[in-house]
Design a protein around this motif. Sequence first.
Motif, mmCIF file in Angstrom:
data_model
loop_
_atom_site.group_PDB
_atom_site.id
_atom_site.type_symbol
_atom_site.label_atom_id
_atom_site.label_comp_id
_atom_site.label_asym_id
_atom_site.label_seq_id
_atom_site.Cartn_x
_atom_site.Cartn_y
_atom_site.Cartn_z
ATOM 1 N N ARG A 51 -16.108 28.285 42.259
ATOM 2 C CA ARG A 51 -16.414 28.720 43.618
ATOM 3 C C ARG A 51 -15.306 29.600 44.180
ATOM 4 O O ARG A 51 -14.144 29.472 43.782
ATOM 5 N N GLU A 52 -15.695 30.467 45.127
ATOM 6 C CA GLU A 52 -14.759 31.443 45.684
ATOM 7 C C GLU A 52 -13.572 30.765 46.344
ATOM 8 O O GLU A 52 -12.429 31.173 46.170
ATOM 9 N N LYS A 53 -13.798 29.710 47.110
ATOM 10 C CA LYS A 53 -12.713 29.057 47.817
ATOM 11 C C LYS A 53 -11.687 28.485 46.861
ATOM 12 O O LYS A 53 -10.491 28.471 47.147
ATOM 13 N N ALA A 54 -12.157 27.985 45.704
ATOM 14 C CA ALA A 54 -11.227 27.426 44.727
ATOM 15 C C ALA A 54 -10.280 28.499 44.220
ATOM 16 O O ALA A 54 -9.079 28.263 44.052
ATOM 17 N N ALA A 55 -10.810 29.700 43.970
ATOM 18 C CA ALA A 55 -9.971 30.790 43.478
ATOM 19 C C ALA A 55 -8.974 31.242 44.539
ATOM 20 O O ALA A 55 -7.794 31.474 44.248
ATOM 21 N N GLU A 56 -9.418 31.364 45.781
ATOM 22 C CA GLU A 56 -8.520 31.810 46.845
ATOM 23 C C GLU A 56 -7.422 30.790 47.128
ATOM 24 O O GLU A 56 -6.316 31.157 47.505
ATOM 25 N N LYS A 57 -7.731 29.503 46.925
ATOM 26 C CA LYS A 57 -6.726 28.472 47.139
ATOM 27 C C LYS A 57 -5.555 28.645 46.170
ATOM 28 O O LYS A 57 -4.407 28.343 46.504
ATOM 29 N N VAL A 58 -5.844 29.152 44.980
ATOM 30 C CA VAL A 58 -4.778 29.394 44.006
ATOM 31 C C VAL A 58 -3.778 30.391 44.564
ATOM 32 O O VAL A 58 -2.558 30.199 44.475
ATOM 33 N N TYR A 59 -4.278 31.473 45.168
ATOM 34 C CA TYR A 59 -3.379 32.489 45.714
ATOM 35 C C TYR A 59 -2.573 31.924 46.890
ATOM 36 O O TYR A 59 -1.405 32.276 47.070
ATOM 37 N N SER A 60 -3.187 31.039 47.672
ATOM 38 C CA SER A 60 -2.446 30.400 48.757
ATOM 39 C C SER A 60 -1.316 29.541 48.207
ATOM 40 O O SER A 60 -0.184 29.569 48.709
ATOM 41 N N ASP A 61 -1.609 28.793 47.162
ATOM 42 C CA ASP A 61 -0.588 27.939 46.550
ATOM 43 C C ASP A 61 0.522 28.771 45.916
ATOM 44 O O ASP A 61 1.705 28.405 45.986
ATOM 45 N N LEU A 62 0.159 29.906 45.327
ATOM 46 C CA LEU A 62 1.172 30.791 44.759
ATOM 47 C C LEU A 62 2.104 31.318 45.854
ATOM 48 O O LEU A 62 3.312 31.442 45.644
ATOM 49 N N GLY A 63 1.531 31.600 47.012
ATOM 50 C CA GLY A 63 2.364 32.068 48.120
ATOM 51 C C GLY A 63 3.375 31.023 48.543
ATOM 52 O O GLY A 63 4.535 31.341 48.852
ATOM 53 N N ARG A 64 2.967 29.758 48.539
ATOM 54 C CA ARG A 64 3.880 28.678 48.940
ATOM 55 C C ARG A 64 4.973 28.419 47.906
ATOM 56 O O ARG A 64 5.989 27.795 48.225
ATOM 57 N N LEU A 65 4.781 28.907 46.701
ATOM 58 C CA LEU A 65 5.791 28.705 45.659
ATOM 59 C C LEU A 65 6.908 29.746 45.702
ATOM 60 O O LEU A 65 7.928 29.592 45.025
ATOM 61 N N GLY A 85 -6.095 28.385 33.025
ATOM 62 C CA GLY A 85 -7.477 28.022 33.319
ATOM 63 C C GLY A 85 -8.394 29.200 33.554
ATOM 64 O O GLY A 85 -8.126 30.335 33.151
ATOM 65 N N CYS A 86 -9.494 28.916 34.256
ATOM 66 C CA CYS A 86 -10.589 29.874 34.335
ATOM 67 C C CYS A 86 -10.311 31.055 35.261
ATOM 68 O O CYS A 86 -10.767 32.173 35.003
ATOM 69 N N VAL A 87 -9.582 30.842 36.365
ATOM 70 C CA VAL A 87 -9.207 31.981 37.203
ATOM 71 C C VAL A 87 -8.282 32.905 36.427
ATOM 72 O O VAL A 87 -8.396 34.136 36.498
ATOM 73 N N ALA A 88 -7.375 32.323 35.662
ATOM 74 C CA ALA A 88 -6.482 33.132 34.829
ATOM 75 C C ALA A 88 -7.278 33.955 33.830
ATOM 76 O O ALA A 88 -6.993 35.141 33.613
ATOM 77 N N GLN A 89 -8.283 33.338 33.214
ATOM 78 C CA GLN A 89 -9.096 34.039 32.227
ATOM 79 C C GLN A 89 -9.845 35.200 32.853
ATOM 80 O O GLN A 89 -9.953 36.283 32.277
ATOM 81 N N ALA A 90 -10.391 34.964 34.050
ATOM 82 C CA ALA A 90 -11.255 35.957 34.682
ATOM 83 C C ALA A 90 -10.488 37.028 35.454
ATOM 84 O O ALA A 90 -10.948 38.169 35.565
ATOM 85 N N GLU A 91 -9.304 36.672 35.994
ATOM 86 C CA GLU A 91 -8.621 37.581 36.909
ATOM 87 C C GLU A 91 -7.154 37.767 36.542
ATOM 88 O O GLU A 91 -6.304 37.909 37.430
ATOM 89 N N GLU A 94 -5.457 40.875 37.984
ATOM 90 C CA GLU A 94 -5.388 40.806 39.448
ATOM 91 C C GLU A 94 -4.307 39.824 39.896
ATOM 92 O O GLU A 94 -3.601 40.064 40.869
ATOM 93 N N ILE A 95 -4.170 38.720 39.169
ATOM 94 C CA ILE A 95 -3.127 37.747 39.509
ATOM 95 C C ILE A 95 -1.756 38.399 39.390
ATOM 96 O O ILE A 95 -0.893 38.245 40.265
ATOM 97 N N MET A 96 -1.551 39.104 38.319
ATOM 98 C CA MET A 96 -0.263 39.778 38.125
ATOM 99 C C MET A 96 0.020 40.772 39.250
ATOM 100 O O MET A 96 1.160 40.920 39.701
ATOM 101 N N ALA A 97 -1.031 41.455 39.714
ATOM 102 C CA ALA A 97 -0.848 42.459 40.766
ATOM 103 C C ALA A 97 -0.641 41.816 42.127
ATOM 104 O O ALA A 97 0.206 42.258 42.920
ATOM 105 N N ARG A 98 -1.382 40.749 42.416
ATOM 106 C CA ARG A 98 -1.324 40.129 43.739
ATOM 107 C C ARG A 98 -0.162 39.149 43.895
ATOM 108 O O ARG A 98 0.281 38.889 45.012
ATOM 109 N N ALA A 99 0.304 38.597 42.786
ATOM 110 C CA ALA A 99 1.335 37.551 42.864
ATOM 111 C C ALA A 99 2.463 37.867 41.885
ATOM 112 O O ALA A 99 2.512 37.323 40.781
ATOM 113 N N PRO A 100 3.389 38.750 42.257
ATOM 114 C CA PRO A 100 4.458 39.154 41.343
ATOM 115 C C PRO A 100 5.400 38.016 40.965
ATOM 116 O O PRO A 100 6.173 38.155 40.014
#
Length: 473
Positions: A51-65, A85-91, A94-100
């Motif tokens: 679900r979309e919210k699950a993926a966006e929560k990952v980016y929120s958690d990355l910000g807190r780290l 996991g699955c967000v890593a596989q699919a994106e 994008e993860i590398m670009a959004r969360a350096p």
Amino acid sequence: MTKKLYIKTYGCQMNVYDSERMADVLAPLGYGLSDRPDDADLVILNTCHIREKAAEKVYSDLGRLKAPQQEKSETGGRMIIAVAGCVAQAEGDEIMARAPQVDMVFGPQTYHRLPEMISKAKRAAGEKILDTDFPAEDKFDHLPEERVRKGEVTSFLTIQEGCDKFCTFCVVPYTRGAEFSRPATTVLQEARRLVADGVREVTLLGQNVNAYHGEGADGREWGLGRLCRELAEIDGLERIRYTTSHPRDVDDALIAAHGEVEKLMPYLHLPVQSGSDRILDAMNRKHTADEYRRIVDRLRAARPDLALTSDFIVGYPGESDQDFADTLKLVTDIGYAGAFSFKYSERPGTPAASMREQVDETVKSERLIALQQLLDSQQEAFNASMVGKTLPVLLEKPGRHEDQLVGRSPFLQPVHLNIPVSRHAAMIGTVIDCEITGLSGHSLFAAPPGDAGPLSENSASHRPNSGQERISA
């Protein structure tokens, strides 16, 4: 010196299993589990993409780290951050670009290569590692033996991964790959090791677990029904469960096993997603609502006390009022002991995401409330029907009160009992017959033979509808 490892798990039971195996892979490197990320040397976010919210929560958690990672760097240390996991596989890109701040991104099929990824990350600080290819090798051949966490009497056991169904709403075929079944001999060996370490119940895992078709000891292909029969022969293994199943893969052998294998629990998660044939066809489910009903009828004929749970999606593109009414009718016809229900959310790259006639969010919310009210009433009635019955309960762990143990019924309900603390060590891991005397929320209260009665109903309750997600099927 022990290095600290923090793993956060999102989503389904398969991810829980994968996180445990990552810890097993990293233990020989000196990593010990920590319950907080702030001072960890390695943080892994094991993600879910359902679900979309699950993926966006990952980016929120990355910000807190960011802050603890920077603080560790300023004191001469280093926090490696990985997304799995699955967000890593699919994106991954994008993860590398959004969360350096992320050092490593790897998919669910490559975590057996964690040691070499970490070694590379340490050698070349600042170099980003992306490993989302589907490897030619079987990751299970490269994983260490699974370790049983101290005191655990239940365990997940992955027997199948991937999906060939291609439901139009689901990303699993793209993130987990094609269906793959582990050899039956390997599964049986792992189950025996778990039992030797104190496990009394195994839950067999797979994206489509009843599509299992592993090679058996006789060189022939075994289905899930045959595998369950062989597992039941293991001395000390008291209970067998499996999740998540697909209606198209419920075959005669599996139905027969439900009627004949006592250790196979009378509790089945069988996702249907919708009660409308039009929507089922649009979802590419390849079964109708009546075909689902007939499968349920056959299962209940084989095992009359079978309890069913399911998954439902409301607001799928083009879902009309009549389509939703058909879903409510199916729920009424079947009668569920529990369910997981969600509003449809677009997943990039899936066919449904580009479909016209997306349903208004307000309508989705109204339908979800109506569906959940019906499902909750069924679950409450099912739990209430347990009161006065005697059920076998597998005792798992101490409860919140000193003289309390918590176990599980055959139907996966938490059961609270009064047991003197002096007897806890001897009784955890045993199955005892208990009279169900009351309930609170979705927890049952019971008295074992000869006991004075249950604790008050102020103990914690458990609501499966708000708990961990099921594996999509």
